[in-house]
Design a protein around this motif. Structure first.
Motif, mmCIF file in Angstrom:
data_model
loop_
_atom_site.group_PDB
_atom_site.id
_atom_site.type_symbol
_atom_site.label_atom_id
_atom_site.label_comp_id
_atom_site.label_asym_id
_atom_site.label_seq_id
_atom_site.Cartn_x
_atom_site.Cartn_y
_atom_site.Cartn_z
ATOM 1 N N GLY A 8 106.118 63.617 -3.484
ATOM 2 C CA GLY A 8 106.147 62.618 -2.748
ATOM 3 C C GLY A 8 106.453 63.368 -1.317
ATOM 4 N N MET A 9 106.948 62.639 -0.366
ATOM 5 C CA MET A 9 107.362 63.287 0.844
ATOM 6 C C MET A 9 108.594 62.538 1.207
ATOM 7 N N THR A 10 109.527 63.470 1.718
ATOM 8 C CA THR A 10 110.733 62.914 2.560
ATOM 9 C C THR A 10 110.718 63.639 4.089
ATOM 10 N N ALA A 11 111.529 62.799 4.714
ATOM 11 C CA ALA A 11 111.541 63.406 6.112
ATOM 12 C C ALA A 11 112.026 64.722 6.395
ATOM 13 N N SER A 12 112.929 65.215 5.667
ATOM 14 C CA SER A 12 113.210 66.647 5.918
ATOM 15 C C SER A 12 111.940 67.677 5.365
ATOM 16 N N ALA A 13 111.019 67.415 4.383
ATOM 17 C CA ALA A 13 110.238 68.179 4.039
ATOM 18 C C ALA A 13 109.032 68.040 5.103
ATOM 19 N N ALA A 14 108.879 66.615 5.583
ATOM 20 C CA ALA A 14 107.739 66.554 6.641
ATOM 21 C C ALA A 14 108.182 67.536 8.000
ATOM 22 N N LEU A 15 109.481 67.480 7.997
ATOM 23 C CA LEU A 15 110.140 68.272 9.355
ATOM 24 C C LEU A 15 109.688 69.764 9.173
ATOM 25 N N ALA A 16 110.139 70.111 8.032
ATOM 26 C CA ALA A 16 109.977 71.560 7.795
ATOM 27 C C ALA A 16 108.573 71.933 7.742
ATOM 28 N N ASP A 17 107.528 71.263 7.199
ATOM 29 C CA ASP A 17 106.245 71.637 7.309
ATOM 30 C C ASP A 17 105.696 71.350 8.791
ATOM 31 N N ALA A 18 106.048 70.475 9.596
ATOM 32 C CA ALA A 18 105.787 70.387 11.032
ATOM 33 C C ALA A 18 106.236 71.933 11.796
ATOM 34 N N ARG A 19 107.417 72.398 11.398
ATOM 35 C CA ARG A 19 107.807 73.197 12.055
ATOM 36 C C ARG A 19 107.051 74.487 11.632
ATOM 37 N N LYS A 20 106.742 74.610 10.497
ATOM 38 C CA LYS A 20 105.827 75.703 9.963
ATOM 39 C C LYS A 20 104.438 75.920 10.910
ATOM 40 N N LYS A 21 103.899 74.655 11.141
ATOM 41 C CA LYS A 21 102.431 74.433 11.414
ATOM 42 C C LYS A 21 102.139 74.334 12.817
ATOM 43 N N THR A 22 103.560 73.965 13.684
ATOM 44 C CA THR A 22 103.416 73.724 15.067
ATOM 45 C C THR A 22 103.468 75.034 15.837
ATOM 46 N N LYS A 23 102.372 75.210 16.557
ATOM 47 C CA LYS A 23 102.471 76.591 17.619
ATOM 48 C C LYS A 23 103.547 76.340 18.649
ATOM 49 N N THR A 24 103.781 77.566 19.198
ATOM 50 C CA THR A 24 104.783 77.643 20.519
ATOM 51 C C THR A 24 103.830 77.553 21.711
ATOM 52 N N THR A 25 102.487 77.786 21.538
ATOM 53 C CA THR A 25 101.672 77.741 22.909
ATOM 54 C C THR A 25 100.882 76.649 22.857
ATOM 55 N N LYS A 26 100.312 76.227 24.041
ATOM 56 C CA LYS A 26 99.409 75.294 24.203
ATOM 57 C C LYS A 26 97.920 75.794 25.017
ATOM 58 N N PRO A 27 97.043 75.137 24.901
ATOM 59 C CA PRO A 27 96.017 75.630 25.638
ATOM 60 C C PRO A 27 95.997 75.524 27.203
ATOM 61 N N SER A 28 95.638 76.535 28.089
ATOM 62 C CA SER A 28 95.908 76.382 29.271
ATOM 63 C C SER A 28 94.828 75.257 30.159
ATOM 64 N N GLY A 29 93.724 75.055 29.560
ATOM 65 C CA GLY A 29 92.792 74.270 30.100
ATOM 66 C C GLY A 29 91.676 75.048 30.930
ATOM 67 N N LYS A 30 91.961 76.352 31.279
ATOM 68 C CA LYS A 30 90.828 77.175 32.106
ATOM 69 C C LYS A 30 90.353 78.235 31.189
ATOM 70 N N ALA A 31 89.080 78.380 31.395
ATOM 71 C CA ALA A 31 88.434 79.387 30.735
ATOM 72 C C ALA A 31 89.011 80.587 31.065
ATOM 73 N N GLY A 32 89.188 81.511 30.113
ATOM 74 C CA GLY A 32 89.871 83.050 30.111
ATOM 75 C C GLY A 32 91.003 83.207 30.711
#
Length: 128
Positions: A8-32
């Motif tokens: 199944g899925m619990t809130a704590s398992a969903a939060l743990a999965d989200a922490r593993k998969k979420t990157k600490t960066t975001k695209p800058s929007g500018k090439a290069g």
């Protein structure tokens, strides 16, 4: 032999999965240009959004260790429901997988039945 587990899925398992998969960066929007670092507050917001999306989805995972009897799995489900938000909690057992016609799926190499996780139904598995 341990053959039962809770999926199944619990809130704590969903939060743990989200922490593993979420990157600490975001695209800058500018090439290069290198990607931008997220602040801890921004990262926590993105993690929470991803966890909410996981809870709203259909994917399930194995939540428990293996149990010898379905009664232990029922106890785990009761505890999980008391602990917080959860969805689609089911007991599954290791069994020979069946095709659409109800025949066992055989391994082409060994000609033995393929073993996998199947939903456990107490009506089918009642002791006579």
């Amino acid at each position: 032999m341990s053959t039962f587990a809770v999926f199944g899925m619990t809130a704590s398992a969903a939060l743990a999965d989200a922490r593993k998969k979420t990157k600490t960066t975001k695209p800058s929007g500018k090439a290069g240009c290198p990607p931008l670092e997220l602040s801890p507050g921004e990262w926590n917001e993105v993690v929470q959004r991803n966890a909410d999306a996981i809870m709203a989805g259909e994917r399930v995972k194995q939540l428990s260790a293996l149990f010898d009897t379905p009664q232990h799995a029922h106890q785990f489900i009761d505890l999980a429901k008391k602990a917080g938000a959860c969805r689609d909690l089911k007991i599954r057992c290791k069994a020979a997988l069946l095709d659409e016609k109800g025949k066992k799926i055989l391994s082409p190499k060994t000609r033995m039945p393929v073993i996998g996780w199947a939903d456990w139904d107490p009506e089918i598995h009642k002791a006579a």
